[in-house]
Enzyme design. Structure first.
Site, PDB file in Angstrom:
ATOM      1  N   ASP A 267       2.127   3.224   3.233  1.00 37.29           N
ATOM      2  CA  ASP A 267       1.067   4.228   3.151  1.00 37.29           C
ATOM      3  C   ASP A 267       0.788   4.869   4.509  1.00 37.29           C
ATOM      4  O   ASP A 267       0.799   6.091   4.637  1.00 37.29           O
ATOM      5  CB  ASP A 267      -0.203   3.584   2.607  1.00 37.29           C
TER       6      ASP A 267
ATOM      7  N   HIS B 267      -0.698  10.939  -0.880  1.00 35.21           N
ATOM      8  CA  HIS B 267      -0.286  10.007  -1.932  1.00 35.21           C
ATOM      9  C   HIS B 267       0.476  10.783  -3.008  1.00 35.21           C
ATOM     10  O   HIS B 267       0.448  12.014  -3.038  1.00 35.21           O
ATOM     11  CB  HIS B 267      -1.513   9.345  -2.562  1.00 35.21           C
TER      12      HIS B 267
ATOM     13  N   SER C  69      -6.558   4.150  -2.287  1.00 36.24           N
ATOM     14  CA  SER C  69      -6.806   2.723  -2.053  1.00 36.24           C
ATOM     15  C   SER C  69      -8.125   2.249  -2.632  1.00 36.24           C
ATOM     16  O   SER C  69      -8.225   1.126  -3.120  1.00 36.24           O
ATOM     17  CB  SER C  69      -6.829   2.429  -0.556  1.00 36.24           C
TER      18      SER C  69
ATOM     19  N   ASP D 215      -4.633  14.300   2.554  1.00 40.18           N
ATOM     20  CA  ASP D 215      -4.682  14.295   1.086  1.00 40.18           C
ATOM     21  C   ASP D 215      -4.194  15.626   0.533  1.00 40.18           C
ATOM     22  O   ASP D 215      -4.039  15.789  -0.681  1.00 40.18           O
ATOM     23  CB  ASP D 215      -6.119  14.036   0.600  1.00 40.18           C
TER      24      ASP D 215
ATOM     25  N   ARG E  45     -16.265   8.640  -1.017  1.00 41.63           N
ATOM     26  CA  ARG E  45     -15.581   7.366  -0.744  1.00 41.63           C
ATOM     27  C   ARG E  45     -16.152   6.709   0.510  1.00 41.63           C
ATOM     28  O   ARG E  45     -16.433   7.381   1.503  1.00 41.63           O
ATOM     29  CB  ARG E  45     -14.082   7.598  -0.608  1.00 41.63           C
TER      30      ARG E  45
ATOM     31  N   HIS F 193       1.789   8.688   5.457  1.00 40.18           N
ATOM     32  CA  HIS F 193       0.823   9.766   5.741  1.00 40.18           C
ATOM     33  C   HIS F 193       1.203  10.607   6.961  1.00 40.18           C
ATOM     34  O   HIS F 193       0.629  11.668   7.181  1.00 40.18           O
ATOM     35  CB  HIS F 193      -0.569   9.180   5.992  1.00 40.18           C
TER      36      HIS F 193
ATOM     37  N   ASP G 128       0.843  -1.200   0.000  1.00 36.47           N
ATOM     38  CA  ASP G 128       0.000   0.000   0.000  1.00 36.47           C
ATOM     39  C   ASP G 128       0.877   1.250   0.000  1.00 36.47           C
ATOM     40  O   ASP G 128       1.827   1.368   0.780  1.00 36.47           O
ATOM     41  CB  ASP G 128      -0.937  -0.017   1.212  1.00 36.47           C
TER      42      ASP G 128
ATOM     43  N   LYS H 209      -6.165  -1.800   6.635  1.00 37.41           N
ATOM     44  CA  LYS H 209      -6.261  -2.114   5.207  1.00 37.41           C
ATOM     45  C   LYS H 209      -7.084  -3.375   4.956  1.00 37.41           C
ATOM     46  O   LYS H 209      -7.135  -3.861   3.818  1.00 37.41           O
ATOM     47  CB  LYS H 209      -4.851  -2.294   4.616  1.00 37.41           C
TER      48      LYS H 209
ATOM     49  N   ASP I 290      -0.851  -0.131  -4.852  1.00 33.19           N
ATOM     50  CA  ASP I 290      -2.107   0.502  -5.272  1.00 33.19           C
ATOM     51  C   ASP I 290      -1.960   1.964  -5.677  1.00 33.19           C
ATOM     52  O   ASP I 290      -2.805   2.492  -6.399  1.00 33.19           O
ATOM     53  CB  ASP I 290      -3.187   0.345  -4.181  1.00 33.19           C
ATOM     54  N   HIS I 291      -0.927   2.633  -5.196  1.00 27.77           N
ATOM     55  CA  HIS I 291      -0.664   4.046  -5.530  1.00 27.77           C
ATOM     56  C   HIS I 291       0.603   4.442  -4.809  1.00 27.77           C
ATOM     57  O   HIS I 291       1.066   3.718  -3.925  1.00 27.77           O
ATOM     58  CB  HIS I 291      -1.827   4.966  -5.086  1.00 27.77           C
TER      59      HIS I 291
HETATM   60  O1  LIG Z   1      -6.258   7.117   4.745  1.00 28.04           O
HETATM   61  C1  LIG Z   1      -7.074   7.301   3.819  1.00 28.04           C
HETATM   62  O2  LIG Z   1      -8.287   7.367   3.982  1.00 28.04           O
HETATM   63  C2  LIG Z   1      -6.544   7.472   2.403  1.00 28.04           C
HETATM   64  C3  LIG Z   1      -6.068   8.890   2.255  1.00 28.04           C
HETATM   65  O3  LIG Z   1      -7.132   9.783   2.389  1.00 28.04           O
HETATM   66  O4  LIG Z   1      -5.505   6.573   2.149  1.00 28.04           O
HETATM   67  P1  LIG Z   1      -5.761   5.187   1.359  1.00 28.04           P
HETATM   68  O5  LIG Z   1      -6.417   5.540   0.069  1.00 28.04           O
HETATM   69  O6  LIG Z   1      -4.373   4.625   1.138  1.00 28.04           O
HETATM   70  O7  LIG Z   1      -6.582   4.323   2.220  1.00 28.04           O
HETATM   71 MN   LIG Z   2      -3.684   2.615  -0.431  1.00 29.75          MN
HETATM   72 MN   LIG Z   3      -3.207   6.282   1.957  1.00 26.39          MN
END
Ligand SMILES: O=C(O)[C@@H](CO)OP(=O)(O)O
Ligand SMILES: [Mn+2]
Ligand SMILES: [Mn+2]
Length: 560
Positions: free
Chosen positions: A433, A504, A83, A174, A290, A437, A30, A365, A474-475
């Site tokens: 990831d 990211h 993600s 973000d 999301r 962050h 991740d 995750k 994934d990114h």
């Molecule tokens: O932590 C999250 O919610 C996102 C970033 O906003 O990260 P990820 O897409 O890797 O889950």
């Molecule tokens: Mn991710």
């Molecule tokens: Mn992330």
């Protein structure tokens, strides 16, 4: 078990080159991009011999693919991957037009205001209710976008709404840390404009996204409870007369606090009365498109039987999601935009062809390799064939413990591979990831090293069971830990230090394949230079010995 016959919808032909029956390992790193090799690239700076060997040891079996922008169904190529879109694409083999784009289209065409959801919302203010918006306040485009909130506020006013309250979750994850002041300023301007036209419109409560409301996968319900107390009950230890004052004073009181972790606060009037608790007959619109981080708050609003925390008061509101967040649970039951339809996922094909799957990650995750993988469905595809294993995440800031649960995940997946009970082992390592962050470069290097060790354990396990592996991501995230100037140089903050990048990145991600079970004539094709995450799916179906369905993006494989 009885395997499906050719006539069934999900039957897959055997692959002409790659045999079936070899244990297959799929690893998602991740937040792990392939980026410029400089001192802010935590992967490059860390000691990652396993990943390095994958990259340099077999050039025909290593490549990069796109993981951002239109290649993964986001509105523009300026959008970083995330993600949800990444795992959706890898699980379903298609480029899916994602929530952000669907909302943009509905706003642009006006269909936003013609659907059932909007009509349901309108009934609230038509009968004297207040309209509340809750959501992530930024233009990160991962969970929400400010311009969409602004459009909806104005849309509501145009449709007769006279009282609006906004409950803000500051970002800094973000978008750069500290930018919440800018977004609050922008929001205040828009609210002022609405007020000047006769709409009573104010910010009512808030807090940082990692402290208030936006928990995911039930890692820590107290986050959601704090949100409930400020948004719904109007109760918090911290009360201020404006959101800007809240951010300034909370920062003065604790200079270490950042946008992601602002404590909960309530906005009060001159007499100290909260300006916007949520009451019966109000309407609440969650502006996040999301799903993962708004499922829990949606349950709190929607479920009559709810025991995750004491709601104290449960107002009878009209609650709507920007989209429906969980297709299995039909949660929430009302929403503004139908979610992307993600059908014919790899899980459906593989289960129909008898593949026994072990999917594993730690809590942070876990839903990525299950829920997102299966097209935002919370159940299993097939209870008898699939085992989903969750390693509980710690509830801490992850730079304090950058190894997270990589070793435990690796151990569980190793056992699954060696047990002979599974054909397909799928894992996600969260470290690159989650630690990325935090913006903490030193901790992120350690995070990368833990992932590398986990991958080593698993590649060795594949070696010893004669299997095949695919390692991908994934990114991007940990591949660049510095904010940049236009010319690419690191940006300095006002103390002269490099400004950390917590978000990211736009970087492509690696894909590596190998293992003793992979015939020696299998390599990556040269003919798909623009391939992205959705091409991964047909590739791993091939690696498991199946031809991919024609509706999938093409496989990355070629054969000598
Ligand atoms: O932590 C999250 O919610 C996102 C970033 O906003 O990260 P990820 O897409 O890797 O889950
Ligand atoms: Mn991710
Ligand atoms: Mn992330």
């Amino acid at each position: 078990m009885v395997l499906p016959g050719k006539e069934t919808e999900f039957w897959l032909e055997s692959h002409s080159v790659i045999p079936r029956g070899k244990p297959f390992l799929l690893v998602v790193l991740d937040g792990w991009g392939e980026n410029k090799e400089d001192e802010y690239n935590a992967i490059y700076k860390a000691n990652c011999p396993t990943i390095k060997a994958l990259r340099t040891g077999a050039p025909r079996r290593w490549r990069t693919i796109k993981a951002h922008g239109t290649a993964v169904g986001l509105p523009s190529d300026g959008d970083m991957g995330n993600s949800e879109v990444g795992h959706n694409a890898m699980g379903a083999g298609k480029i899916i037009q994602q929530g952000a784009s669907l909302v943009d289209d509905a706003l642009e065409s006006g269909s936003m205001y013609m659907g059932e959801g909007w009509n349901y919302a309108k009934e609230s203010w038509a009968s004297g209710g207040t309209l509340h918006f809750i959501g992530l306040l930024s233009d990160g485009g991962v969970h929400s976008r400010y311009d969409q909130l602004a459009a909806l506020m104005h849309g509501a006013f145009d449709h007769g709404c006279k009282r609006i309250r906004v409950h803000i979750l500051t970002d800094g994850r973000d978008v750069p840390d500290g930018s919440s002041v800018k977004y609050v300023g922008q929001l205040e301007k828009d609210l002022e404009n609405l007020r000047s036209h006769g709409c009573d419109a104010l910010i009512a409560s808030g807090g940082g996204r990692m402290c208030v409301t936006m928990d995911r996968y039930e890692a820590d319900w107290s986050i959601v409870e704090r949100g409930w107390h400020v948004h719904v009950l109007g109760e918090a230890p911290h009360k201020f007369e404006s959101a800007l004052e809240a951010l300034t004073k909370l920062k003065e009181a604790n200079p270490k606090v950042n946008d992601q972790f602002y404590p909960p606060f309530v906005i009060v009037d001159k007499e100290g009365t909260p300006v916007g608790p949520i009451h019966d007959n109000d309407c609440v619109i969650n502006i996040n498109f999301r799903a993962d981080r708004v499922i829990q708050i949606s349950k709190a609003f929607e479920y009559e039987n709810f025991s995750a925390f004491d709601r104290v008061r449960w107002p009878k509101v009209r609650y709507l999601g920007m989209m429906q967040y969980d297709g299995d649970l039909k949660l929430p039951s009302h929403y503004l935009i139908p979610p992307p339809l993600i059908e014919n996922t790899s899980g459906q094909y593989l289960c129909a062809n008898g593949i026994r799957t072990f999917a594993c990650s730690e809590t942070q995750k876990f839903g990525h390799v299950t829920f997102f993988w299966n097209g935002n469905r919370s159940g299993k595809v097939d209870d008898t064939l699939e085992t989903y294993h969750e390693v509980p995440s710690d509830n801490i800031q992850f730079n304090k413990k950058p190894h997270m649960k990589a070793a435990e995940i690796a151990k569980a997946a190793q056992q699954a591979l060696l047990s002979g009970e599974f054909d397909y082992v799928r894992v996600n390592f969260a470290n690159g990831d989650m630690v990325g962050h935090t913006g903490d470069l030193e901790a992120t290097k350690l995070a990368c090293e833990s992932v590398d060790q986990g991958v080593k354990l698993l590649v060795d396990a594949v070696e010893s069971c004669g299997g095949i592996y695919m390692i991908t991501a994934d990114h991007g995230n940990c591949d660049d830990m510095a904010q940049r100037k236009k010319n690419g140089e690191p940006l300095l903050d006002n103390t002269g230090k490099v400004a950390p990048l917590t978000s990211h990145t736009l970087a492509p991600v690696p894909v590596a394949i190998g293992g003793p079970g992979l015939p020696s004539n299998v390599k990556f094709s040269d003919s798909l230079p623009k391939a992205g995450l959705a091409n991964v799916t047909a590739t791993y179906l091939n690696l498991m010995g199946f031809e991919a369905p024609p509706s999938y993006e093409p496989s990355l494989l070629a054969f000598d």
